[in-house]
Design a protein around this motif. Structure first.
Motif, PDB file in Angstrom:
ATOM      1  N   HIS A 137       2.456 -56.224 -41.191  1.00  0.00           N
ATOM      2  CA  HIS A 137       2.658 -55.283 -40.075  1.00  0.00           C
ATOM      3  C   HIS A 137       1.305 -54.783 -39.552  1.00  0.00           C
ATOM      4  O   HIS A 137       0.269 -54.969 -40.201  1.00  0.00           O
ATOM      5  CB  HIS A 137       3.552 -54.116 -40.514  1.00  0.00           C
ATOM      6  CG  HIS A 137       2.902 -53.218 -41.522  1.00  0.00           C
ATOM      7  ND1 HIS A 137       1.962 -52.282 -41.168  1.00  0.00           N
ATOM      8  CD2 HIS A 137       3.029 -53.147 -42.869  1.00  0.00           C
ATOM      9  CE1 HIS A 137       1.542 -51.660 -42.257  1.00  0.00           C
ATOM     10  NE2 HIS A 137       2.171 -52.175 -43.301  1.00  0.00           N
ATOM     11  N   GLY A 138       1.335 -54.141 -38.404  1.00  0.00           N
ATOM     12  CA  GLY A 138       0.078 -53.794 -37.748  1.00  0.00           C
ATOM     13  C   GLY A 138      -0.417 -52.380 -37.959  1.00  0.00           C
ATOM     14  O   GLY A 138      -1.409 -51.975 -37.359  1.00  0.00           O
ATOM     15  N   TYR A 139       0.285 -51.617 -38.805  1.00  0.00           N
ATOM     16  CA  TYR A 139      -0.145 -50.222 -38.983  1.00  0.00           C
ATOM     17  C   TYR A 139      -1.158 -50.143 -40.123  1.00  0.00           C
ATOM     18  O   TYR A 139      -0.890 -49.607 -41.189  1.00  0.00           O
ATOM     19  CB  TYR A 139       1.081 -49.302 -39.098  1.00  0.00           C
ATOM     20  CG  TYR A 139       1.717 -49.271 -37.734  1.00  0.00           C
ATOM     21  CD1 TYR A 139       1.349 -48.331 -36.777  1.00  0.00           C
ATOM     22  CD2 TYR A 139       2.576 -50.303 -37.338  1.00  0.00           C
ATOM     23  CE1 TYR A 139       1.843 -48.379 -35.484  1.00  0.00           C
ATOM     24  CE2 TYR A 139       3.077 -50.358 -36.043  1.00  0.00           C
ATOM     25  CZ  TYR A 139       2.699 -49.392 -35.126  1.00  0.00           C
ATOM     26  OH  TYR A 139       3.175 -49.455 -33.839  1.00  0.00           O
ATOM     27  N   ILE A 140      -2.280 -50.741 -39.869  1.00  0.00           N
ATOM     28  CA  ILE A 140      -3.332 -50.911 -40.872  1.00  0.00           C
ATOM     29  C   ILE A 140      -4.601 -50.219 -40.388  1.00  0.00           C
ATOM     30  O   ILE A 140      -4.764 -49.949 -39.196  1.00  0.00           O
ATOM     31  CB  ILE A 140      -3.653 -52.410 -41.075  1.00  0.00           C
ATOM     32  CG1 ILE A 140      -3.900 -53.081 -39.700  1.00  0.00           C
ATOM     33  CG2 ILE A 140      -2.533 -53.123 -41.809  1.00  0.00           C
ATOM     34  CD1 ILE A 140      -4.636 -54.367 -39.755  1.00  0.00           C
ATOM     35  N   PRO A 166      -7.060 -51.288 -27.802  1.00  0.00           N
ATOM     36  CA  PRO A 166      -8.201 -52.144 -28.122  1.00  0.00           C
ATOM     37  C   PRO A 166      -8.248 -52.552 -29.597  1.00  0.00           C
ATOM     38  O   PRO A 166      -9.111 -53.302 -29.990  1.00  0.00           O
ATOM     39  CB  PRO A 166      -9.390 -51.225 -27.801  1.00  0.00           C
ATOM     40  CG  PRO A 166      -8.898 -49.853 -28.188  1.00  0.00           C
ATOM     41  CD  PRO A 166      -7.427 -49.844 -27.855  1.00  0.00           C
ATOM     42  N   LYS A 167      -7.255 -52.051 -30.389  1.00  0.00           N
ATOM     43  CA  LYS A 167      -7.326 -52.238 -31.837  1.00  0.00           C
ATOM     44  C   LYS A 167      -7.374 -53.727 -32.200  1.00  0.00           C
ATOM     45  O   LYS A 167      -8.119 -54.137 -33.092  1.00  0.00           O
ATOM     46  CB  LYS A 167      -6.094 -51.574 -32.477  1.00  0.00           C
ATOM     47  CG  LYS A 167      -6.168 -51.437 -33.976  1.00  0.00           C
ATOM     48  CD  LYS A 167      -4.975 -50.633 -34.515  1.00  0.00           C
ATOM     49  CE  LYS A 167      -4.987 -50.602 -36.025  1.00  0.00           C
ATOM     50  NZ  LYS A 167      -3.818 -49.912 -36.589  1.00  0.00           N
ATOM     51  N   GLN A 168      -6.570 -54.530 -31.487  1.00  0.00           N
ATOM     52  CA  GLN A 168      -6.516 -55.953 -31.840  1.00  0.00           C
ATOM     53  C   GLN A 168      -7.865 -56.649 -31.609  1.00  0.00           C
ATOM     54  O   GLN A 168      -8.315 -57.445 -32.441  1.00  0.00           O
ATOM     55  CB  GLN A 168      -5.390 -56.656 -31.070  1.00  0.00           C
ATOM     56  CG  GLN A 168      -5.503 -56.531 -29.566  1.00  0.00           C
ATOM     57  CD  GLN A 168      -4.209 -56.823 -28.821  1.00  0.00           C
ATOM     58  OE1 GLN A 168      -3.133 -56.844 -29.415  1.00  0.00           O
ATOM     59  NE2 GLN A 168      -4.303 -57.050 -27.517  1.00  0.00           N
ATOM     60  N   PHE A 191       5.152 -59.390 -30.230  1.00  0.00           N
ATOM     61  CA  PHE A 191       6.107 -59.496 -31.346  1.00  0.00           C
ATOM     62  C   PHE A 191       7.363 -58.678 -31.037  1.00  0.00           C
ATOM     63  O   PHE A 191       8.457 -59.018 -31.470  1.00  0.00           O
ATOM     64  CB  PHE A 191       5.488 -59.014 -32.675  1.00  0.00           C
ATOM     65  CG  PHE A 191       4.334 -59.836 -33.191  1.00  0.00           C
ATOM     66  CD1 PHE A 191       3.878 -60.965 -32.521  1.00  0.00           C
ATOM     67  CD2 PHE A 191       3.695 -59.478 -34.374  1.00  0.00           C
ATOM     68  CE1 PHE A 191       2.806 -61.715 -33.012  1.00  0.00           C
ATOM     69  CE2 PHE A 191       2.625 -60.220 -34.875  1.00  0.00           C
ATOM     70  CZ  PHE A 191       2.174 -61.337 -34.185  1.00  0.00           C
ATOM     71  N   ASP A 192       7.193 -57.583 -30.293  1.00  0.00           N
ATOM     72  CA  ASP A 192       8.349 -56.767 -29.901  1.00  0.00           C
ATOM     73  C   ASP A 192       9.310 -57.610 -29.064  1.00  0.00           C
ATOM     74  O   ASP A 192      10.525 -57.473 -29.162  1.00  0.00           O
ATOM     75  CB  ASP A 192       7.917 -55.537 -29.079  1.00  0.00           C
ATOM     76  CG  ASP A 192       6.905 -54.661 -29.802  1.00  0.00           C
ATOM     77  OD1 ASP A 192       6.113 -55.196 -30.591  1.00  0.00           O
ATOM     78  OD2 ASP A 192       6.891 -53.448 -29.565  1.00  0.00           O
ATOM     79  N   VAL A 193       8.743 -58.482 -28.233  1.00  0.00           N
ATOM     80  CA  VAL A 193       9.582 -59.349 -27.402  1.00  0.00           C
ATOM     81  C   VAL A 193      10.260 -60.404 -28.281  1.00  0.00           C
ATOM     82  O   VAL A 193      11.469 -60.628 -28.169  1.00  0.00           O
ATOM     83  CB  VAL A 193       8.753 -60.017 -26.276  1.00  0.00           C
ATOM     84  CG1 VAL A 193       9.645 -60.884 -25.390  1.00  0.00           C
ATOM     85  CG2 VAL A 193       8.020 -58.974 -25.428  1.00  0.00           C
ATOM     86  N   LYS A 224       3.417 -43.657 -16.767  1.00  0.00           N
ATOM     87  CA  LYS A 224       2.044 -43.167 -16.628  1.00  0.00           C
ATOM     88  C   LYS A 224       1.026 -44.289 -16.832  1.00  0.00           C
ATOM     89  O   LYS A 224       0.066 -44.408 -16.086  1.00  0.00           O
ATOM     90  CB  LYS A 224       1.786 -42.023 -17.624  1.00  0.00           C
ATOM     91  CG  LYS A 224       1.303 -40.787 -16.906  1.00  0.00           C
ATOM     92  CD  LYS A 224       1.067 -39.651 -17.841  1.00  0.00           C
ATOM     93  CE  LYS A 224      -0.402 -39.255 -17.795  1.00  0.00           C
ATOM     94  NZ  LYS A 224      -0.693 -38.280 -18.846  1.00  0.00           N
ATOM     95  N   ARG A 225       1.321 -45.109 -17.862  1.00  0.00           N
ATOM     96  CA  ARG A 225       0.427 -46.238 -18.138  1.00  0.00           C
ATOM     97  C   ARG A 225       0.387 -47.203 -16.968  1.00  0.00           C
ATOM     98  O   ARG A 225      -0.634 -47.814 -16.672  1.00  0.00           O
ATOM     99  CB  ARG A 225       0.928 -46.993 -19.372  1.00  0.00           C
ATOM    100  CG  ARG A 225       0.441 -46.430 -20.655  1.00  0.00           C
ATOM    101  CD  ARG A 225       0.961 -47.223 -21.811  1.00  0.00           C
ATOM    102  NE  ARG A 225       0.451 -48.582 -21.839  1.00  0.00           N
ATOM    103  CZ  ARG A 225       0.647 -49.419 -22.858  1.00  0.00           C
ATOM    104  NH1 ARG A 225       1.339 -49.038 -23.904  1.00  0.00           N
ATOM    105  NH2 ARG A 225       0.149 -50.621 -22.823  1.00  0.00           N
ATOM    106  N   MET A 226       1.539 -47.336 -16.293  1.00  0.00           N
ATOM    107  CA  MET A 226       1.618 -48.327 -15.219  1.00  0.00           C
ATOM    108  C   MET A 226       0.887 -47.906 -13.958  1.00  0.00           C
ATOM    109  O   MET A 226       0.609 -48.730 -13.098  1.00  0.00           O
ATOM    110  CB  MET A 226       3.074 -48.634 -14.911  1.00  0.00           C
ATOM    111  CG  MET A 226       3.617 -49.563 -15.953  1.00  0.00           C
ATOM    112  SD  MET A 226       5.135 -50.278 -15.443  1.00  0.00           S
ATOM    113  CE  MET A 226       5.319 -51.509 -16.710  1.00  0.00           C
TER     114      MET A 226
END
Ligand code: UDP
Length: 241
Positions: A137-140, A166-168, A191-193, A224-226
């Motif tokens: 998982h990505g919560y690292i 930017p984490k990736q 991965f969500d998709v 907001k992000r969009m």
């Protein structure tokens, strides 16, 4: 005539079609040439213009593809058109297909544990012969070297890093030097998709360049992000001279 590279707001995009990118990547994978790929959307371009550390990180990429239609539109405004949008999700799908054909080792890093498990199952269902050598998982903490050692030992050819930006990109540039080979690619929410938790827009919406609108309807909290998209295009228009 197409330029080989196209600058959009100081980010240097490689101007290849999806098929051209795949050919290049296949060759590099077979030659075990290490490769760092960024799939950049307007949010990433905007961040690169406000954060020098992130900009430096993107400068280390071997290839940058245009992940969002906003970038392609911007390239047209600038009269240096990009051939096409090459989204991270689509690229991942094609690379999974290649991995299955060529028996390449795949590692999946990112998303929530339950999401990753669903994504893994769905990938396996679509590509029964695929060799997924590991997943996490990505919560690292991106400083975590133990996880990196574990991944290095698996000698993966394709490392799909879906931690969001930017984490990736930080994770990849921080640890890539420890690997002797591999194509590293940041894939945001892909991965969500795959897990079926976020739906990709139907083909017709994508063809009409309205995927962003579909996404907005699905996930209104992204509104907001969009707003980054119109702001980004206005900046491109203003700075075009
Ligand atoms: N994510 C992660 N680790 C983190 C933060 C986020 O693995 O520390 C995952 C999150 O679960 C989601 C993806 O990264 O799967 C980010 O998705 P989003 O659509 O926000 O990313 P974008 O495509 O905009 O970069």
């Amino acid at each position: 005539m197409y330029l080989k590279t196209v600058h959009v707001q100081n980010v240097k995009f490689d101007n290849y079609s999806m098929e051209e990118f795949l050919q290049i990547f296949e060759e590099r994978l077979l030659n075990e040439e290490k490769t760092f790929v960024v799939t950049a959307n307007p949010e990433i371009v905007t961040k690169a213009n406000t954060d020098p550390v992130y900009r430096e990180t993107l400068n280390k990429a071997d290839f940058i593809t245009a992940d969002g239609i906003g970038v392609v539109i911007a390239s047209k405004i600038l009269k240096t058109p990009l051939k096409e949008r090459v989204s991270g999700f689509d690229l991942m799908g094609k690379l999974l297909h290649k991995a299955e054909q060529l028996n390449l080792k795949v590692y999946l890093l990112g998303a929530k544990d339950t999401t990753l498990e669903k994504a893994y199952k769905n990938i396996k269902a679509k590509h029964p012969k695929i060799n997924i050598v590991g997943r996490h998982h990505g919560y690292i903490d991106i400083e975590n070297e133990d996880l990196v050692t574990e991944i290095v030992d698996l000698k993966p050819d394709l490392i799909f890093v879906a931690l969001g930006f930017p984490k990736q990109e930080y994770w990849i540039t921080k640890h890539m030097h420890r690997f002797s080979k591999g194509l590293f690619i940041g894939l945001g929410g892909s991965f969500d998709v795959w897990a079926g938790e976020v739906k990709r827009a139907p083909e017709i919406w994508i063809k009409l360049n309205l995927e962003w609108l579909y996404r907005l309807i699905q996930e209104p909290r992204r509104f907001k992000r969009m707003l980054v998209l119109p702001k980004f295009l206005i900046k491109v228009l203003v700075n075009r001279k």
